[in-house]
Structures are given as C-alpha cells and as structure tokens.
Scaffold this active site. Structure first.
Site, short mmCIF file in Angstrom:
data_model
loop_
_atom_site.label_atom_id
_atom_site.label_comp_id
_atom_site.label_asym_id
_atom_site.label_seq_id
_atom_site.Cartn_x
_atom_site.Cartn_y
_atom_site.Cartn_z
NE ARG A 54 50.99 74.54 17.35
CZ ARG A 54 50.90 75.53 16.46
NH1 ARG A 54 51.19 75.33 15.19
NH2 ARG A 54 50.49 76.72 16.84
CE LYS A 197 46.32 73.01 18.13
NZ LYS A 197 46.24 72.84 19.56
CG HIS A 216 42.16 76.16 18.08
ND1 HIS A 216 42.98 77.26 18.19
CD2 HIS A 216 42.70 75.22 18.90
CE1 HIS A 216 43.96 76.99 19.04
NE2 HIS A 216 43.81 75.77 19.47
CB SER A 235 48.46 79.83 21.76
OG SER A 235 49.19 79.19 22.77
CE LYS A 239 42.30 77.05 22.47
NZ LYS A 239 43.30 78.12 22.49
CB THR A 240 43.28 74.81 28.72
OG1 THR A 240 43.53 74.33 27.40
CG2 THR A 240 43.48 73.68 29.71
CG ASP A 254 43.36 72.79 21.86
OD1 ASP A 254 43.39 74.02 22.06
OD2 ASP A 254 44.07 72.23 21.01
NE ARG A 319 51.15 74.33 25.80
CZ ARG A 319 50.04 74.85 25.29
NH1 ARG A 319 48.87 74.34 25.59
NH2 ARG A 319 50.10 75.89 24.52
P1 ATP Z 1 46.50 76.84 23.87
O1 ATP Z 1 45.71 76.93 22.59
O2 ATP Z 1 47.94 77.16 23.66
O3 ATP Z 1 46.28 75.56 24.60
P2 ATP Z 1 44.68 78.19 25.76
O4 ATP Z 1 43.71 79.11 25.10
O5 ATP Z 1 44.16 76.88 26.21
O6 ATP Z 1 45.99 78.06 24.83
P3 ATP Z 1 45.35 78.52 28.51
O7 ATP Z 1 46.18 77.30 28.64
O8 ATP Z 1 44.01 78.51 29.16
O9 ATP Z 1 45.24 78.98 26.99
O10 ATP Z 1 46.24 79.71 29.05
C1 ATP Z 1 45.77 80.92 29.60
C2 ATP Z 1 46.85 81.40 30.55
O11 ATP Z 1 46.60 82.73 30.96
C3 ATP Z 1 46.90 80.54 31.79
O12 ATP Z 1 48.24 80.40 32.17
C4 ATP Z 1 46.11 81.38 32.80
O13 ATP Z 1 46.50 81.15 34.11
C5 ATP Z 1 46.48 82.78 32.37
N1 ATP Z 1 45.49 83.84 32.68
C6 ATP Z 1 45.74 84.95 33.37
N2 ATP Z 1 44.66 85.74 33.44
C7 ATP Z 1 43.67 85.11 32.77
C8 ATP Z 1 42.30 85.44 32.50
N3 ATP Z 1 41.75 86.57 32.93
N4 ATP Z 1 41.58 84.56 31.78
C9 ATP Z 1 42.14 83.42 31.31
N5 ATP Z 1 43.42 83.06 31.54
C10 ATP Z 1 44.20 83.89 32.27
MN MN Z 2 44.71 74.92 25.74
#
Ligand code: ATP
Ligand code: MN
Length: 528
Positions: A54, A197, A216, A235, A239-240, A254, A319
């Site tokens: 973004r 977004k 979020h 980010s 979350k995901t 999300d 992504r």
């Molecule tokens: P966004 O808002 O950008 O979508 P997000 O909060 O959804 O971000 P994720 O896509 O879940 O974030 O990314 C977390 C990343 O960190 C993943 O690549 C995951 O494999 C990695 N990771 C490594 N260790 C951990 C952990 N202990 N808990 C969660 N994620 C982890």
């Molecule tokens: Mn996410």
C-alpha cells in the site's frame, strides 16, 4: 447480467464484462496480461507492477462540510478539496474510457444483510476484477439480478498516474476517497490491496456513526456455542495465520464489525501473506492457494510452474487471495456471536513482552490505543535494531475518526459482553531480534488454544514490574521458561535495559492521548 451500461458513471466503454466467474477471469488474465501465469497448484499468478504494497502517504480524503468535523485529519487522513477529487475522478474515468473493454464487479461488503454495502468495482485488469470478486462477498444470481444502484464505487485506473501538478499531489500515486459520494479513485498504483482497504476505510467511517465498531482483526467462532473470539494486530502479527485454526470455525481473517447482535466479517475472502509458507506449518492456507485463488508477486519455476514461497526477489509482501469458503471450517455466512475473548497480537522484536498476559479493562484500553508492534530492520543495511511501531486501534492507516471513537466503542462492548482481553506476543523470545528467535508458531497456537478452552482464565499469573502486566506463567503445551521473558533471556541486565527502553517508547507515544483518557487508563501502561 454479463454486461452493464456504465454510462451513468461517465464510463462510455460499451464492452463491460460484469461479474465474470474465476474461470473466465483466469482465461482473460492469461490472454491479456503478459506476465500472468498458472501455478502448478491451479492458482493464478499475477503481478502488481512497481507497487507491491500500500501507499499510505498517497491517500487523500475530501474535506466536506458534512463530514469535516468527524474526520481525524493528519498524516492518516490528508485533506483534498472536492475540486481536486473531481479532477482525479475525471482523470481515472478518462483513462478507463480509453480501454477497449472493462471489468465490473458488483458485490457486497458486510455479511450482515442489515449493514451490508453494495460495492461496484470498475477496472481494466482481469487481475483486479478477480481480486475483488474474491475479497468481496459474491452475490447470488438473484442478488446480482436485483443489485440496482451501488452504494459505493471504486474507479481503479491504477495503471495511469496522477498528475503531480494537481494540487496536493506529492507523487504519481493517488488514492482518493469521498465519504459523501462513497467513491474511491485509484491512480498510479496497481497494488490490489488498495481496493480492499479502501472499502474497509469506508466502513470505518460509516459503522461508528451507527454505534457499530469496525475492527482490523480476524475472528473465529466456537463450534458449539457460536460465540466468537477476535485477534487484533498490525501487519505480520498473525491475524490470518492464527485464524486458520482447525479447532474453530473461521469467520474472517482481517476486517470485522461488532454490532448489538454479534460480529460479522466485512469480506468474502482472505488475503494471506505467502512469504515462507509451507504445507507443514500452515496447511489450511497452503491448500487454499488453488484454482480460484490469486497469487501476487511470487516467483515460480519456469519449467514446472512451482511457486517458491521463500523467494523474496520481487517483494517480502507476497500474498495469496482466496474465497473464505476455501478454508474447510469457514463459517458461512460469516457472522458469529459476541466475542468471549479479545486477543491483541503484537510482534515484539525486542523480545521483552511476555508470550501471553491477561489485561485489565484499563490495560486493554491502553494497549488498544497504543497499537504496538515492531518491525525488524532491513537486513541489507546491516541494521539489527528493531523498529517500534505504534498504530492506534491496531489499524491506524485505516481509521477515519479519531482513535478515541473506536476505543470508546470497544470499551463499551467489552464491558457489556464481559469479554476477556489478552496480549499475545508472536514476536521474539529469548532475546531481541538477532539474538533470540521468533516464537514458534505451534507455541503461539497452543496459547490461543488455551485462551479458547478456558484454561487460562484462572491460570497462575505474575505481575511484570516494568510492563505492569499479569503474565501467565503456566499454559498447557508451552514450556514454563518461555512464558516469562525475564527468565528466557540469558543476559538479565540486557533484558532489563531493553524492557525499560520499550517502556519508554510506549510512554512517549501515549503522551499524545493521555489527556483524552481517564487517569486509570493513562496509568495502565509500562513504567518507563
Ligand atoms: P496483515 O494485516 O498484513 O494481513 P496478519 O496479521 O494477517 O497481517 P499473517 O499473514 O498472519 O499476518 O502473518 C504472520 C506471519 O508470521 C506468517 O508468515 C507466519 O507464518 C509468521 N509467523 C511466524 N511465527 C509466528 C507466530 N508465532 N505466530 C504467528 N505468526 C507467525
Ligand atoms: Mn492478514
């Protein structure tokens, strides 16, 4: 139904392809986008060009008498006049009108029929149409036939630049939002996430107006009770990843809203980070990247079309977008009951925040308003010092009102529904970035499981002297020594110095909100 007259929008192109199914959008992308390809998994690989993330600094919001007193003006919401908005809107339409054909996606934002928004996307790239077909809630045949006038319209002319001589433009990229007309104009970036977004930002304005909290966060639901649990975080905090949980039902990964009757997902798809994805650690997400999904900015083998998820040559921010129902245990429709647990995820690269602590209502407010996470510095510069990031409500870039508006709604809903609040560190353990390691994903999953099972409700806690947090000291499936960072570090003095340093950063950031919260909330933070 497969075409639509867009002349009421000032679009004169006759060949408009409306709501094409993925199979056709795949074919169009492979035919018309020179670098699009089919992955061996069946997913469509597409490229977003120069921008692979973004562009928050290029976002603009129309300053209008009807909304100007509602908006939190500043670096997140930079004002433009309606005149400038009209110039950019016309520029986008002019560009779209030069195309021999266009794509139109009519779909919904918000799974609760009472609160859903009808969104129309007008774009020139099949990739963008497929992305929004995936990320919005797909209408049934009947819903499409009776769709009528959209509530919101996205004009994606991302391939065409903004004019830097237009007042208020600081680059060739401009993402312009009019709250009054619910129109979003995109110039100079083909990063598809801007559309997703943009819709969220609209909801972030209109939901709080009606006492609904837009958030979020990801959300899961209990299979038996239907009650939900929320995972907030910036980010990369998880979350995901953590919402793809075979023990629970997936509501969404999300963006959600919390109403008087429960929660609903805003989206019809998930948008997962693909960096270092493996079928072993993230099986549900891995299998979802199949036919129907879009894989963005990944590198693949020319011979086999096998994707190398470790290759970050194009970007770290690779992504995959897939419909929510590609996750086997998705809860369709994506609505659930009031949350029993609210989890704040943080990726603390300083390695000093405990893996899990239980928050008081005042601490919950303090940490929600702070929105802390950390980024690890770019390795190419040889910098190992983590960078603290504070983003209010764990979603600063998407807020429209002042953070206190959302914080007030959250405090009220948590109190009313007696939700428990937790702070979970998915970041570093045993030392800061460079010395310690990131929390192992199975350990974080064990913590989230324990929160959901109720195992941590009465678990033993110890008060942390710096952060003031009730640190959980016993959790099924997690070695005790990991749970207390002070003990997980080999160098006690280094721990103390790093913890104090982070506490100081918290305090310095919170100073801007201190006058707007009660003394109890202001005192609920770390002691610098
Ligand atoms: P966004 O808002 O950008 O979508 P997000 O909060 O959804 O971000 P994720 O896509 O879940 O974030 O990314 C977390 C990343 O960190 C993943 O690549 C995951 O494999 C990695 N990771 C490594 N260790 C951990 C952990 N202990 N808990 C969660 N994620 C982890
Ligand atoms: Mn996410």
């Amino acid at each position: 139904m497969r075409t639509i007259d867009l002349s009421p929008h000032g679009i004169t192109v006759a060949d408009v392809r409306r709501n094409l199914p993925p199979a056709e959008l795949y074919a169009e992308a492979l035919r018309r986008e020179p670098d699009a390809a089919l992955a061996d998994s069946g997913a469509l690989i597409a490229y977003s060009g120069a921008k692979t993330g973004r562009s928050p600094r290029d976002k603009r919001v129309v300053r209008h008498p009807a909304s100007e007193h509602d908006v939190w003006w500043g670096p997140v919401n930079v004002p433009i006049t309606d005149e400038v908005f009209q110039i950019n809107l016309e520029r986008a339409k002019d560009y779209l009108n030069t195309r021999p054909f266009l794509y139109c996606v009519d779909a919904f934002a918000g799974w609760d029929p009472q609160h859903r928004l009808k969104v129309r996307v007008i774009c020139s790239r099949p990739y963008h149409a497929l992305f929004m077909h995936t990320m919005l809630i797909r209408p049934t045949r009947e819903e499409l036939a009776t769709f009528g006038e959209p509530d919101a319209v996205i004009y994606n002319a991302g391939r065409f630049p903004a004019n830097r001589r237009t007042a208020g433009m600081t680059s060739k990229t401009s993402i312009d939002l009019s709250l009054e007309t619910k129109e979003l104009v995109i110039l100079g970036t083909e990063y598809a996430g801007e559309m997703k977004k943009g819709v969220f930002t609209l909801l972030n304005y209109f939901a709080p107006k009606r006492g609904i909290l837009s958030m979020h966060c990801s959300a899961t639901a209990d299979r038996d009770s239907g009650a939900s649990s929320l995972l907030f975080g910036l980010s990369g905090t998880g979350k995901t990843t953590l919402s793809a949980d075979p023990k629970r039902l997936l509501v969404g990964d999300d963006e959600h809203c919390w109403t008087d009757s429960g929660i609903f997902n805003i989206e019809g798809g998930c948008y997962a980070k693909a960096i270092d994805l493996t079928p072993e650690t993230e099986p549900d997400i891995f299998q979802a990247l199949r036919f129907g999904a879009v894989l963005e900015n990944v590198v693949y083998d020319e011979d086999s079309h096998h994707v190398d998820f470790h290759d970050t040559r194009i970007t770290q921010n690779t992504r995959g977008a897939y419909p929510v129902e590609f996750i086997r245990n998705a809860k369709i429709p994506c609505v659930a009951g009031h949350p029993t647990d609210v989890i704040f995820l943080t990726c603390d690269a300083f390695g000093v925040l405990p893996p899990v602590s239980r928050l008081t209502p005042e601490q919950a407010m303090y940490h929600f308003i702070s929105g802390y996470t950390a980024k690890v510095a770019g390795t190419e510069m040889g910098v190992t010092e983590p960078q603290a990031t504070f983003s209010p409500c764990f979603g600063g870039p998407f807020l429209v009102w002042h953070p206190m508006k959302y914080a007030g709604l959250l405090a009220d809903k948590i109190r009313r529904h007696a939700a428990r609040v937790w702070l979970v560190n998915t970041g570093w353990s045993g030392g800061a970035y460079g010395i310690g390691t990131r929390m192992k994903l199975p350990l974080t999953r064990a913590i989230v499981d324990a929160i959901h099972s109720g195992a941590l409700r009465d678990a033993a806690v110890a008060r942390d002297p710096v952060f003031g947090l009730d640190v959980v000291t016993a959790c099924p499936g997690v070695p005790a020594q990991v749970l207390v960072p002070r003990e997980a570090w080999s160098d006690a003095a280094a721990y103390e110095a790093t913890a104090r340093k982070l506490a100081g950063l918290f305090a310095a950031n919170f100073a801007q909100y201190a006058s707007q919260v009660t003394a109890d909330v202001a005192a609920a933070g770390p002691r610098a």
